[in-house]
Design a protein around this motif. Structure first.
Motif, PDB file in Angstrom:
ATOM      1  N   ARG A  52       0.857  -1.194  -0.030  1.00 46.31           N
ATOM      2  CA  ARG A  52       0.000  -0.029   0.028  1.00 46.31           C
ATOM      3  C   ARG A  52       0.858   1.450   0.018  1.00 46.31           C
ATOM      4  N   MET A  53       1.893   1.280   0.880  1.00 48.55           N
ATOM      5  CA  MET A  53       2.898   2.500   0.685  1.00 48.55           C
ATOM      6  C   MET A  53       3.624   2.327  -0.545  1.00 48.55           C
ATOM      7  N   LYS A  54       3.795   1.473  -1.406  1.00 48.44           N
ATOM      8  CA  LYS A  54       4.328   1.715  -2.362  1.00 48.44           C
ATOM      9  C   LYS A  54       3.578   2.297  -3.402  1.00 48.44           C
ATOM     10  N   ASP A  55       2.353   1.825  -3.709  1.00 49.59           N
ATOM     11  CA  ASP A  55       1.310   2.458  -4.270  1.00 49.59           C
ATOM     12  C   ASP A  55       0.816   3.689  -4.068  1.00 49.59           C
ATOM     13  N   LEU A  56       0.995   4.183  -2.789  1.00 46.30           N
ATOM     14  CA  LEU A  56       0.790   5.737  -2.760  1.00 46.30           C
ATOM     15  C   LEU A  56       1.860   6.473  -3.130  1.00 46.30           C
ATOM     16  N   LEU A  57       3.052   5.745  -2.943  1.00 46.35           N
ATOM     17  CA  LEU A  57       4.182   6.752  -3.186  1.00 46.35           C
ATOM     18  C   LEU A  57       4.400   6.888  -4.748  1.00 46.35           C
ATOM     19  N   TYR A  58       3.871   5.864  -5.362  1.00 50.36           N
ATOM     20  CA  TYR A  58       3.813   6.032  -6.989  1.00 50.36           C
ATOM     21  C   TYR A  58       2.989   7.194  -7.410  1.00 50.36           C
ATOM     22  N   VAL A  59       1.718   7.087  -6.735  1.00 53.68           N
ATOM     23  CA  VAL A  59       0.887   8.220  -7.220  1.00 53.68           C
ATOM     24  C   VAL A  59       1.342   9.672  -6.896  1.00 53.68           C
ATOM     25  N   ALA A  60       1.958   9.545  -5.476  1.00 54.22           N
ATOM     26  CA  ALA A  60       2.219  10.950  -4.993  1.00 54.22           C
ATOM     27  C   ALA A  60       3.349  11.587  -5.948  1.00 54.22           C
ATOM     28  N   ARG A  61       4.171  10.654  -6.341  1.00 57.51           N
ATOM     29  CA  ARG A  61       5.340  11.095  -7.221  1.00 57.51           C
ATOM     30  C   ARG A  61       4.819  11.695  -8.506  1.00 57.51           C
ATOM     31  N   ALA A  62       3.797  11.010  -9.203  1.00 60.73           N
ATOM     32  CA  ALA A  62       3.078  11.618 -10.293  1.00 60.73           C
ATOM     33  C   ALA A  62       2.647  13.036 -10.301  1.00 60.73           C
ATOM     34  N   TYR A  63       1.909  12.994  -9.079  1.00 58.53           N
ATOM     35  CA  TYR A  63       1.328  14.312  -9.134  1.00 58.53           C
ATOM     36  C   TYR A  63       2.123  15.604  -8.690  1.00 58.53           C
ATOM     37  N   TYR A  64       3.095  15.066  -7.798  1.00 63.19           N
ATOM     38  CA  TYR A  64       4.131  16.314  -7.129  1.00 63.19           C
ATOM     39  C   TYR A  64       4.639  17.088  -8.167  1.00 63.19           C
ATOM     40  N   PRO A  65       5.127  16.969  -9.392  1.00 63.83           N
ATOM     41  CA  PRO A  65       5.630  18.021 -10.189  1.00 63.83           C
ATOM     42  C   PRO A  65       4.417  18.921 -10.761  1.00 63.83           C
ATOM     43  N   SER A  66       3.439  18.513 -10.959  1.00 66.76           N
ATOM     44  CA  SER A  66       2.512  19.434 -11.426  1.00 66.76           C
ATOM     45  C   SER A  66       1.952  20.483 -10.288  1.00 66.76           C
ATOM     46  N   ILE A  67       1.910  19.767  -8.861  1.00 66.26           N
ATOM     47  CA  ILE A  67       1.565  20.611  -7.845  1.00 66.26           C
ATOM     48  C   ILE A  67       2.381  21.603  -7.594  1.00 66.26           C
ATOM     49  N   ALA A  68       3.695  21.383  -7.582  1.00 67.31           N
ATOM     50  CA  ALA A  68       4.807  22.278  -7.465  1.00 67.31           C
ATOM     51  C   ALA A  68       4.909  23.427  -8.397  1.00 67.31           C
ATOM     52  N   LYS A  69       4.338  23.227  -9.618  1.00 65.62           N
ATOM     53  CA  LYS A  69       4.228  24.438 -10.439  1.00 65.62           C
ATOM     54  C   LYS A  69       3.098  25.636 -10.287  1.00 65.62           C
ATOM     55  N   LEU A  70       2.091  25.044  -9.288  1.00 64.53           N
ATOM     56  CA  LEU A  70       1.112  25.978  -8.923  1.00 64.53           C
ATOM     57  C   LEU A  70       1.517  26.889  -7.649  1.00 64.53           C
ATOM     58  N   PRO A  71       1.701  28.329  -7.640  1.00 68.03           N
ATOM     59  CA  PRO A  71       2.219  28.853  -6.564  1.00 68.03           C
ATOM     60  C   PRO A  71       1.079  29.000  -5.300  1.00 68.03           C
ATOM     61  N   ALA A  72       0.004  28.962  -5.881  1.00 64.96           N
ATOM     62  CA  ALA A  72      -1.334  28.853  -4.697  1.00 64.96           C
ATOM     63  C   ALA A  72      -1.430  27.800  -4.143  1.00 64.96           C
ATOM     64  N   PHE A  73      -0.524  26.543  -4.348  1.00 66.73           N
ATOM     65  CA  PHE A  73      -0.538  25.145  -3.431  1.00 66.73           C
ATOM     66  C   PHE A  73       0.911  25.238  -2.927  1.00 66.73           C
ATOM     67  N   ASP A  74       1.680  25.910  -2.675  1.00 66.28           N
ATOM     68  CA  ASP A  74       3.008  25.794  -1.886  1.00 66.28           C
ATOM     69  C   ASP A  74       2.836  25.137  -0.778  1.00 66.28           C
ATOM     70  N   LYS A  75       1.601  25.194   0.002  1.00 61.24           N
ATOM     71  CA  LYS A  75       1.608  24.299   1.457  1.00 61.24           C
ATOM     72  C   LYS A  75       1.560  22.722   0.936  1.00 61.24           C
ATOM     73  N   LEU A  76       0.522  22.575  -0.214  1.00 64.04           N
ATOM     74  CA  LEU A  76       0.192  21.277  -0.290  1.00 64.04           C
ATOM     75  C   LEU A  76       1.488  20.692  -1.095  1.00 64.04           C
ATOM     76  N   SER A  77       2.414  21.528  -2.073  1.00 65.95           N
ATOM     77  CA  SER A  77       3.519  20.782  -2.420  1.00 65.95           C
ATOM     78  C   SER A  77       4.447  20.339  -1.565  1.00 65.95           C
ATOM     79  N   HIS A  78       4.656  21.292  -0.515  1.00 64.18           N
ATOM     80  CA  HIS A  78       5.622  21.066   0.613  1.00 64.18           C
ATOM     81  C   HIS A  78       5.064  19.829   1.199  1.00 64.18           C
ATOM     82  N   GLU A  79       3.900  19.578   1.517  1.00 65.68           N
ATOM     83  CA  GLU A  79       3.573  18.629   2.352  1.00 65.68           C
ATOM     84  C   GLU A  79       3.806  17.147   1.527  1.00 65.68           C
ATOM     85  N   LEU A  80       3.473  17.199   0.005  1.00 65.28           N
ATOM     86  CA  LEU A  80       3.502  16.065  -0.606  1.00 65.28           C
ATOM     87  C   LEU A  80       5.100  15.850  -0.697  1.00 65.28           C
ATOM     88  N   LYS A  81       5.834  16.745  -0.672  1.00 69.60           N
ATOM     89  CA  LYS A  81       7.497  16.395  -0.627  1.00 69.60           C
ATOM     90  C   LYS A  81       7.975  15.693   0.445  1.00 69.60           C
TER      91      LYS A  81
END
Length: 539
Positions: free
Chosen positions: A96-125
């Motif tokens: 389950r951890m590996k599956d979640l890590l896989y999904v998080a890695r896929a979304y993180y680059p896109s979230i990191a490009k959105l200034p309004a979601f810096d907090k979420l980006s930091h949390e994902l990282k």
């Protein structure tokens, strides 16, 4: 059904990230299929190794995992062994951890490009780093730290928020593609590594057998027994039943002889000639001197010391064991249904063509491979009327010569003729000499070597053509093959076959041998023997 490859490329417009990703995976699956030739692929299995076959002949793989079927085509019996020993993943939390890590890695680059979601980006990282650190130290659930449930809850909440963000679908899709490629590369690396280790295991002599050979060799030179006792009266008598075994494996040869002797009423008429090399000669000589097989006679010969007149000039005189070839077929009927079938074909080696010269006084011999096991009296072979044929063999009609035409000269055979197998062969040496088959084999090898260079398939081609029209088909009940690769033989077939043939990689003396067949082989070993006990020989 005919051999072909069907590839259909679907052109559909997808509007969501998930459907786009599924399209990408489907495309990868289709374009990843190798295009087979019109004839089957053929690999040689080395003499002392053991390479693979299918689920029961022609089993439909509809709905099975595509990569598993292609694995068998490429790696042979390794994939059958892996599938048989595959264990379900018990560590559900790690998965389950590996599956979640896989999904998080896929979304993180896109979230990191959105200034309004810096907090979420930091949390994902932060969650990604935490998961990577935990998984680097833990491979099973019991290794996980106590607070792992909190980390899982935090990661799931972060991913849920990321999915609700207005991200660019193409960016997520691109990242998913990258992750899939990396995962595929890693999986392929581990598969190749595992296949290599499997091949190493089946081609390497077990430590216990090496110990046994060394111990017996030492005892040979220490012993005060008369190890050079004369056997000439029986070994030259053409009226007796002569069996020939080419082998480097002392234990395997012993089982062949013991099982054959135990099922006959007239063991005194049986003479076994074991041909080996210099390395194993003294161990075998000592073993067969101190162990008796009822009234049967056992002669051990070092083939490297034989002085044969007019020995053909193909190679120096050395021991070569029966050749085994893996023949794989890919048959495609529909996109959703195709079959992969792999068989092992064992044939005579160069050493077999010296039989008339090694035994000039004999008229007939039965040739036994060292990976066979007799289950009933095979003396009836001596009373067969072969109608002038030379080689009494079990035919292997799963493979027709027409399917091997890539490896045979054109117009030199009937395409519907069946291949034949070694394992149990009754050989009429008188007819062999009349037809000059040793010279025929030599000439064919030289011709093929001149045309295409000496290849691994030269022995196969030359053997099939040498005995063209001279093979007497033994009834299928004489031998059941593929016990070194096929897990699916039924109990009736195993019980009624006169001889079991362990052709394939998973030999019964190896740890990788198929357990349900090994018991039949083991019962012809005396595991209480002091030498076997000292070397921990317990197949």
């Amino acid at each position: 059904m005919h051999t072909q490859l069907c590839i259909i490329v679907l052109s559909i417009k997808f509007r969501t990230c998930m459907i786009s990703f599924i399209k990408f995976l489907f495309f990868k699956m289709l374009t990843g299929l190798p295009i087979p030739a019109d004839s089957p692929k053929l690999w040689q299995k080395r003499n002392n190794s053991g390479v693979a076959v299918t689920d029961d002949a022609g089993k439909d793989f509809r709905g099975a995992d595509e990569s598993e079927k292609l694995c068998e085509l490429k790696y042979g019996s390794y994939c059958l062994w892996r599938r048989e020993h595959k264990e379900k993943m018990k560590d559900a939390v790690v998965k389950r951890m590996k599956d979640l890590l896989y999904v998080a890695r896929a979304y993180y680059p896109s979230i990191a490009k959105l200034p309004a979601f810096d907090k979420l980006s930091h949390e994902l990282k932060q969650n990604i780093q935490d998961f990577e650190r935990v998984l680097s130290e833990a491979t099973t659930d019991k290794d996980l730290p106590p607070q792992i449930e909190k980390k899982l809850t935090k990661m799931e909440a972060a991913i849920a928020r990321a999915k609700s963000c207005p991200v660019d679908c193409n960016n997520v899709d691109k990242k998913l593609r990258q992750l899939v490629d990396l995962t595929e590369d890693e999986a392929n690396f581990h598969r190749k590594q595992s296949a290599f280790l499997y091949q190493l295991a089946v081609q390497t002599m077990p430590k216990s057998l090496h110990c046994l050979s060394m111990r017996l060799t030492v005892e040979y030179f220490r012993s005060s027994l008369d190890l050079e006792q004369s056997l000439s009266e029986k070994v030259l008598n053409p009226e007796l039943h002569h069996y020939v075994i080419f082998s480097r494996n002392l234990l395997a040869s012993s089982v062949v002889i013991n099982s054959t002797v135990q099922h006959t009423e007239e063991s005194g008429k049986q003479v076994f000639h074991v041909l080996t090399d210099r390395e194993n000669y003294f161990a075998m000589k000592f073993w067969f001197c101190i162990n008796k097989y009822r009234e049967a006679t056992v002669q051990v010969l070092n083939i490297e010391d034989l002085k044969l007149n007019n020995h053909y000039k193909l190679a120096p005189l050395h021991l070569s064991l029966p050749e085994e070839f893996r023949v794989s077929f890919l048959r495609v009927d529909k996109l959703s249904s195709y079959q992969i079938k792999t068989e092992y074909l064992s044939i005579f080696s160069h050493s077999h063509y010296l039989l008339p010269k090694i035994f000039p006084t004999l008229k007939k011999v039965v040739v036994l491979d060292d990976d066979v096991l007799a289950q009933r009296d095979i003396s009836d072979l001596w009373s067969l009327d072969m109608g002038g044929k030379v080689n009494g063999a079990v035919q292997f009609c799963t493979v027709k010569l027409g399917q091997l035409k890539k490896y045979l000269p054109r117009n030199s055979f009937s395409e519907n003729s069946c291949a034949w197998m070694s394992g149990v062969n009754i050989i009429d040496l008188t007819r062999w000499r009349e037809h000059n088959l040793t010279e025929t084999f030599q000439r064919l090898v030289q011709e093929m070597s001149t045309e295409e260079g000496l290849s691994e398939t030269t022995a196969l081609s030359a053997s099939m053509l040498t005995f063209r029209g001279l093979v007497y088909a033994l009834d299928d009940s004489w031998m059941l093959s593929s016990l070194g690769l096929n897990y699916g033989h039924n109990e009736d077939a195993l019980r009624t076959a006169a001889v079991l043939h362990f052709n394939g990689n998973m030999k019964p003396w190896l740890e990788l041998g198929i357990p349900k067949y090994k018991s039949s082989w083991r019962k012809f070993l005396n595991l209480q023997n002091q030498f076997l006990s000292d070397c921990n020989v317990n197949p």
